[in-house]
Design an enzyme around this catalytic site. Structure first.
Site, PDB file in Angstrom:
ATOM      1  N   GLU A   1      35.283  51.991  41.092  1.00  0.00           N
ATOM      2  CA  GLU A   1      35.122  51.010  42.332  1.00  0.00           C
ATOM      3  C   GLU A   1      34.059  51.419  43.389  1.00  0.00           C
ATOM      4  O   GLU A   1      33.758  52.701  43.454  1.00  0.00           O
ATOM      5  CB  GLU A   1      36.518  51.187  43.216  1.00  0.00           C
TER       6      GLU A   1
ATOM      7  N   HIS B   1      33.834  43.233  37.017  1.00  0.00           N
ATOM      8  CA  HIS B   1      34.987  42.495  37.080  1.00  0.00           C
ATOM      9  C   HIS B   1      35.047  40.971  36.966  1.00  0.00           C
ATOM     10  O   HIS B   1      36.100  40.768  36.190  1.00  0.00           O
ATOM     11  CB  HIS B   1      35.803  43.318  38.248  1.00  0.00           C
TER      12      HIS B   1
ATOM     13  N   ASP C   1      34.166  40.444  41.903  1.00  0.00           N
ATOM     14  CA  ASP C   1      33.412  41.741  42.205  1.00  0.00           C
ATOM     15  C   ASP C   1      32.766  42.303  41.065  1.00  0.00           C
ATOM     16  O   ASP C   1      32.956  41.666  39.782  1.00  0.00           O
ATOM     17  CB  ASP C   1      34.435  42.892  42.565  1.00  0.00           C
TER      18      ASP C   1
HETATM   19 ZN   LIG Z   1      37.673  44.641  40.692  1.00  0.00          ZN
END
Ligand SMILES: [Zn+2]
Length: 311
Positions: A110, A150, A170
């Site tokens: 992330e 993603h 994302d």
């Molecule tokens: Zn994600």
């Protein structure tokens, strides 16, 4: 001689960029059921039916807390802050829940970013990501092709009343895919081996005046000859060590020159220039050392010849 050899320690000066601060907030995942084949890049922000909650990155501390509180539903291996700080959560050997249908064979990263395509990814964050990927990819025998967004792995949609929105977008259009992939394929700055100087040589060879006398005992003269032969042998060994160090310097200089010819960011190029300068200086030192060594050998041989010629 073995003392000299053991004294020759090769210093490995790792000139790579220092790693960003790494913290851990451990969360247990489930056991892996498939080998790692994908690395999924996420941004913490994303769409939400509620416009007020849409595309908000959150903070490193807040996101870490969120994953900790919701770990049975959603989890991640790494989070990278805008300043390059990294938090490690689920161990790589275990599954984290960050991408529908692809968790078993993937590692999730992330990035703190709004994920809206406008929020630019900070240079320090991308540098930290590349450093992490440089370490992960070879470990799992993967190439930059294993990097996935993603968005490309999750095709689901959000039903927001009248409107349908792609649920996962994302890391978003602002993520510098080209730069990341290019830097991962470019060779890293070479690891430089700079050999240390040899221990100081013994004092110059001097023939005691009494040895020059023809009346001097043959046995004593032979002892001096033996000592001089040992000096000569030691300095031939030193010569080999210096020559080996010189070839290390030549190889490193070639690596550095090749790396310098490859386009890279300013910091890396400056680092390579600095490395080249260090290598040139080391070569000059080694050459001076070699001349001194050859001189001692020459003196020892001359003294041996002289002693042998006394009858
Ligand atoms: Zn994600």
């Amino acid at each position: 001689m073995s003392k000299i050899l053991t004294a020759i320690v090769i210093i490995i000066a790792n000139l790579a960029t220092p790693a960003a601060a790494l913290q851990t907030a451990p969360i247990a995942g489930s056991a892996r059921t498939a080998p790692i084949q994908q690395i999924v890049i996420h941004a913490t922000g994303g769409p939400d039916c509620n416009a007020k909650r849409s595309f908000r990155s959150g903070t490193l501390a807040g996101i870490t807390q969120y994953f900790t509180d919701n770990q049975h539903r959603i989890s991640i291996h790494y989070i990278i802050d805008r300043n390059g700080d990294v938090v490690r959560m689920v161990p790589e050997q275990q599954i984290a829940h960050h991408v529908r249908g692809h968790n078993a064979n993937s590692i999730g990263i992330e990035l703190i970013n709004d994920g809206d395509g406008h929020d630019q990814f900070a240079a320090a964050q991308i540098t930290a990501l590349i450093a992490l990927l440089r370490e992960l990819l070879p470990r799992y025998q993967l190439t930059a092709a294993a990097l996935k967004s993603h968005a490309e792995l999750d095709d689901s949609w959000l039903d927001c009343g009248k409107q349908r929105i792609k649920r996962k977008q994302d890391p978003g259009a602002a993520f510098p895919w080209q730069q990341v992939k290019q830097e991962l394929t470019a060779p890293a700055a070479p690891v430089i081996t700079i050999p240390p100087p040899l221990p100081a040589p013994p004092p110059p060879v001097v023939i005691p005046p009494e040895l020059k006398s023809p009346l001097f005992a043959v046995r004593q003269r032979q002892q001096h000859i033996n000592a001089l032969v040992a000096v000569d042998r030691e300095f031939r060994q030193r010569e080999r060590v210096v020559n080996a160090n010189l070839s290390l310097v030549f190889n490193d200089r070639q690596d550095a020159a090749i790396a310098l010819a490859t386009p890279g960011d300013e910091d890396r190029q400056a680092q390579l220039q600095e490395t080249l300068a260090q290598l040139n200086q080391r070569e000059a030192e080694l050459r001076r050392e070699l001349l001194g060594i050859l001189q001692v050998q020459e003196n020892a041989k001359a003294a041996i010849r002289h002693l042998r010629n006394i009858h």
